[in-house]
Design an enzyme around this catalytic site. Structure first.
Site, PDB file in Angstrom:
ATOM      1  N   PHE A 179       0.811  -1.215   0.000  1.00 19.35           N
ATOM      2  CA  PHE A 179       0.000   0.000   0.000  1.00 19.35           C
ATOM      3  C   PHE A 179       0.849   1.272   0.000  1.00 19.35           C
ATOM      4  CE2 PHE A 179       0.896  -0.098   4.517  1.00 19.35           C
ATOM      5  CZ  PHE A 179       0.789   1.220   4.943  1.00 19.35           C
ATOM      6  N   LYS A 180       2.109   1.159   0.426  1.00 20.70           N
ATOM      7  CA  LYS A 180       2.962   2.349   0.464  1.00 20.70           C
ATOM      8  C   LYS A 180       3.134   2.974  -0.925  1.00 20.70           C
ATOM      9  CE  LYS A 180       3.783   1.708   4.875  1.00 20.70           C
ATOM     10  NZ  LYS A 180       5.039   1.372   5.494  1.00 20.70           N
ATOM     11  N   ASP A 181       2.984   2.161  -1.982  1.00 22.01           N
ATOM     12  CA  ASP A 181       3.093   2.702  -3.344  1.00 22.01           C
ATOM     13  C   ASP A 181       2.059   3.796  -3.604  1.00 22.01           C
ATOM     14  OD1 ASP A 181       5.189   1.002  -4.281  1.00 22.01           O
ATOM     15  OD2 ASP A 181       3.750  -0.605  -4.661  1.00 22.01           O
ATOM     16  N   THR A 220       7.878   0.479   3.368  1.00 26.76           N
ATOM     17  CA  THR A 220       8.170   1.876   3.038  1.00 26.76           C
ATOM     18  C   THR A 220       9.441   1.977   2.214  1.00 26.76           C
ATOM     19  OG1 THR A 220       7.049   2.836   4.952  1.00 26.76           O
ATOM     20  CG2 THR A 220       8.835   4.112   4.011  1.00 26.76           C
TER      21      THR A 220
END
Length: 466
Positions: free
Chosen positions: A110-112, A143
């Site tokens: 999800f960090k993308d 991250t």
């Protein structure tokens, strides 16, 4: 729009200035002076937008020192189909329970979703100012790779990413350490994530060192990360509802508090979020706070190595932003609490416990190794969907807080391929790895391993900074 520090020691600054600074000069975290508000009519007018256009609208509320046309070009580049073949799909699991698929980007995490925008805006602002920036960050797993993939080859930016030696999955290590770009520097620290984060904060807090080496941040201490994450809460609400005012709850696996903080910001702005369900693993410092009102981070020696390793965190660096709201946005009170935390190892806000849920919508729960194995196995058997261990923590706690008539969206944190060992243990099958990443473990890796000492990291940054 101007930004202030949670500790009150910074003159208000525009977005592009705080973007490049990361941590505030007084050691606090930056926040808007006042949050923009979203009314029902505005939210309804956004229902037909694609993700890039929605991102431009939401981020435009926080960024008024970049021209709207330029901001739109950046969001369309960040969220282009060749970067995200699918973007934030809703995946039903059970009646009233769905995943919000945030792991369709280049590093499968999800960090993308925020980091791809950061890559665009860093390059844009640095080019406009004719400056360079050395990003110093810490990662517990996702991250680091998301930042490095977003910033590799970008002009004017170098990345120095600290990670806890031996405490990430083999896939996570290969994603980061196999990058050979000249502007990417991986440093594996003999310690835990909290100690990596402490080094980053120590060097960012040394204002002479920070200035001399043009240090910036991509961890969620950087407000731009939080602002970009607010977008997918708005997106998820729009996709889980049919009309104005309908409530939605979000369950969020949480270690550093950045992901769920973005949900708190969205809720404060007016998105009809009923509950923010915080899920932890065995490192349940945040769950303990929402249960008792006492914030008591653990020492490195007491931070467990778990099968959801990206959440093996005891000191949540974004938590200070929520505390700022919780104590009435009083910077003197925040400063006093942070000093109490530094000297005694904890602070007590149990007197404010009713506000946790009644005012801010927070509930919390914890998950164990046995819980996540059972959840992965059950969801696979019932739906055919394979989820990663962190998402399993979110699903397990979400199931404890379902309410009739209120859709629950669990924020997917990563694809199962990043944690094959646990998936095999839970299901007996190996997760599918996307074709572009199947040979990662065979690539040469480039990483500097060093003892947990801020002076060693400072020396390395000094020798390799732009």
């Amino acid at each position: 729009m101007k930004y202030l520090s949670t500790r009150g020691g910074m003159a208000p600054q525009p977005f592009c200035d705080i973007l490049l600074e990361g941590l505030a000069p007084d050691g606090g975290l930056t926040l808007p002076e006042t949050l923009p508000k979203l009314d029902a009519a505005t939210l309804e007018s956004w229902r037909g937008l694609d993700y890039a256009d929605l991102a431009a609208r939401v981020l435009g509320l926080f960024i008024d020192d970049i021209a709207p046309g330029d901001l739109s070009r950046m969001t369309h580049a960040a969220y282009a189909p060749d970067v995200f073949p699918r973007i934030a799909p809703v995946k039903p699991l059970r009646p009233g329970l769905s995943l919000l698929g945030l792991s369709e980007g280049p590093t499968l995490a999800f960090k993308d979703m925020a980091m791809q925008f950061l890559g665009q805006v860093f390059e844009y602002v640095l080019a406009r100012r004719g400056q360079t920036l050395n990003i110093l960050g810490a990662t517990s797993g996702d991250t680091g790779s998301a930042a490095e993939y977003a910033l590799r080859g970008k002009r004017g930016v170098a990345v120095f990413m600290l990670s806890p030696h031996g405490r990430m999955s083999a896939f996570q290590r290969a994603q980061m350490y196999s990058l050979q770009d000249a502007n990417i520097h991986n440093i594996a620290v003999r310690g835990v994530f909290d100690e990596c984060q402490d080094i980053v904060k120590a060097l960012a807090g040394d204002l002479d060192f920070k200035s001399a080496h043009r240090l910036g941040a991509v961890n969620s201490i950087n407000w731009a990360r939080i602002a970009a994450q607010v977008v997918y809460y708005v997106w998820g609400w729009l996709r889980a509802t049919q009309g104005p005012g309908e409530p939605v709850s979000f369950a969020v696996p949480s270690g550093n508090f950045g992901n769920i903080l973005a949900g708190h910001i969205a809720r404060e702005m007016g998105v009809p979020i009923r509950r923010l369900v915080l899920a932890t693993n065995e490192n349940n410092v945040l769950e303990e706070f929402f249960r008792t009102g006492v914030y008591r981070p653990r020492a490195a020696s007491q931070t467990h190595a778990t099968s959801s390793p990206s959440m093996d965190i005891s000191r949540a660096s974004n938590f200070e932003r929520f505390v700022f709201d919780l104590v009435g946005r009083d910077p003197a009170r925040v400063q006093a609490l942070m000093e109490e935390l530094r000297t005694t190892g904890q602070f007590d806000l149990s007197g404010l416990r009713p506000a946790f849920t009644e005012r801010y919508g927070f509930v919390a729960g914890a998950s164990t190794h046995a819980d996540r194995l059972r959840t992965i196995r059950d969801i696979r058997r019932e739906t055919g969907v394979l989820i990663d261990p962190h998402t399993a923590d979110g699903v397990k706690v979400a199931l404890e807080h379902l309410e009739d008539g209120v859709p629950m969206l669990v924020l997917e944190t990563a694809l199962p391929a990043k944690f094959a060992e646990t998936i095999v243990e839970a299901t007996g099958e190996s997760p599918e790895v996307p074709a572009a990443l199947r040979d990662l473990d065979r690539l040469p890796q480039r990483v500097e391993v060093m003892d947990c000492d801020a002076r060693l990291v400072a020396d390395y940054v000094h020798r390799h900074a732009l």
